[in-house]
Design a protein around this motif. Sequence first.
Motif: not given
Lengths: 551, 102
Positions: A121, A164-165, A243, A246, A250
């Motif tokens: 992340n 997240r990423k 958070r 999931i 984003r």
Amino acid sequence: MYVYDEFDRAFLAERVAEFRDQVARRLSGALSEDEFKPLRLMNGVYLQLHAYMLRVAIPYGTLSSDQLRRLAYVARTYDRGYGHFTTRQNIQFNWIKLEDLPDAMAALAEVGVHGIQTSGNCIRNVTTDQWAGATPQEFDDPRIWAEILRQYSTLHPEFTYLPRKFKIAITAAPKDRAATKVHDVGLRLHRNEAGELGFEVLVGGGLGRTPFVGKSVRAFLPARHLLSYIEAIMRVYNQYGRRDNIYKARIKILVHEIGAEAFAKAVEAEWEAIRDGALHLSDEIIADIRSRFLYPDFTPRADPPAALVAALEDPAFADWHRNSVHPHKVPGYAIVTVSLKAIGAPPGDATADQMDVVAALADDFGWREIRVGHEQNLCLPNVAQEDLPAIWRRLEAAGLATPNVNHISDIIACPGLDYCALANARAIPVAQEIAKRFKDLDRSRAIGRLHVNISGCINACGHHHVGHIGILGVEKNGQEFYQITLGGRADEHAQLGTLLGPAVSYEQVPGLIEDVVDTYMELRADPQELFIDTVARLGVEPFKERVYAAH
Amino acid sequence: MASPQQQKLKVNGPVAVTANRLTDGAVVWRTAQEGWSPNLADAVIVTTADQAIALLASAQKRDTDAVGAYVAPVVIEADGAIAPGNLRERIRVAGPTFELPH
């Protein structure tokens, strides 16, 4: 090419030594899997269906010939002799052993290549146009700015544990080859009326289970403010991004839920506080980064040269030239796309021998430089037109000269259920079968530009939402089914595809795609109207009626 | 998509416990001797949820041999041979369904 300095090399060597110790402790049992997993992911190591997978970043899609040769070495020595180029300018090795990974990483680090920022992340490998620095269309070389972002974001302590990423893409040309509108942040480099360089900033794009096209939150950001503005975006996201779930973590979900206007307002407020601080990019800093990119010493040449004109008498060469060679900013030069989509081959895969061939071509004809595009093809960005016949002959001999770039058989596909632990359905065999149906070059050329994108699950690594024809694999009662969308596009006019109808079985997909294409050929206004334009003009209904009547 | 490790355990027929070998990620199956084998034929087969939970718990006691253990469906064929119970497991056992680049 960007030239690494001693700091970069020392950092990578230390990182490999650290990982070697972590692997040794894992194998001895000193580290549990729960303790080790986040450490390996921070180095791009996943555990897939059959083996570990190493994902290696190719920052802004640029490789030297030495780096590509080293990738070939790793494929040959530690894997099964091939690698898979991905939709985010990475390469993946699918069969690598945990006990071999430190040695493989050490070999890569020697040439400045690594797997940092390919997982977790964090801010991921920053991507851009594979024609950067070569196309006549662009306002500046976007890799300068991608490199600035790379240096800023690598191991950034504040952004190592984001919700997240986070993926950033940059285009510096009006024609967007970097899919910027479907990234967490998309940056469109251009000049304002005063001639100043700056970015349009788009936020909240992305695919996956909840796809969105990015929203423009700033029409023009002076380039010197790039880092402070990105930091402001990251802080707002870090503070307000979810958070607890999931699937809603984003930035696109945050932008969607509070609205682009409110998000932009929060970013601007944060930015006001930091814009002229330590992240302000001085002319000296920008010049220093710029100076580390070494460009070929282009001497304008005949355009076209006599040797090229003569070679175009050969129909096979002419086919390839028409399809895979693109205009360069300097007269007498060209950009070459190297198709990794040989008919019936796994899309984006290259054998170690093929990598060596391309590296040798870069040495002999292309100033030692290779690019990787998000369409899963390679590129020689700077070659003299007079060398094109020799380049073609060597590519042809290596199975790398299929003249299908941007054709229906130039399919983007994720690894799917054949490799991926997350997938529900296969993607590669579907792509192979569709490509075989359209292997006839005359037919493929008559169809014209048509992008097919296939994903083996809702995570959308094959970018199916933005394929002119998108194919999503799903699982129903233990069987593979595929949803088809039409009308998506990833370029400057990015939009999401529209669902055609009920999902069809694995066996039905190739025939259905043929019916979609046949319908297009009948309905298009004229041979110049592209598939995507016909779908835009007519919608999906005429396709739906025809296709589902047949299936 | 949730991986099998994240899904609720359902046992509607014969199942085995599978994982990936730590050193190389190869697919392995839990044996009756509380070890791991790369051969599905060596797998211990159970048919109830309680048995599967117990087998999985045993497999997860140590993670220095194999990782990511989960319960996977299998099929007992007419001749008694054990076969993978779904496409995912067939691919894990037999490899990708197309010819690999070479």
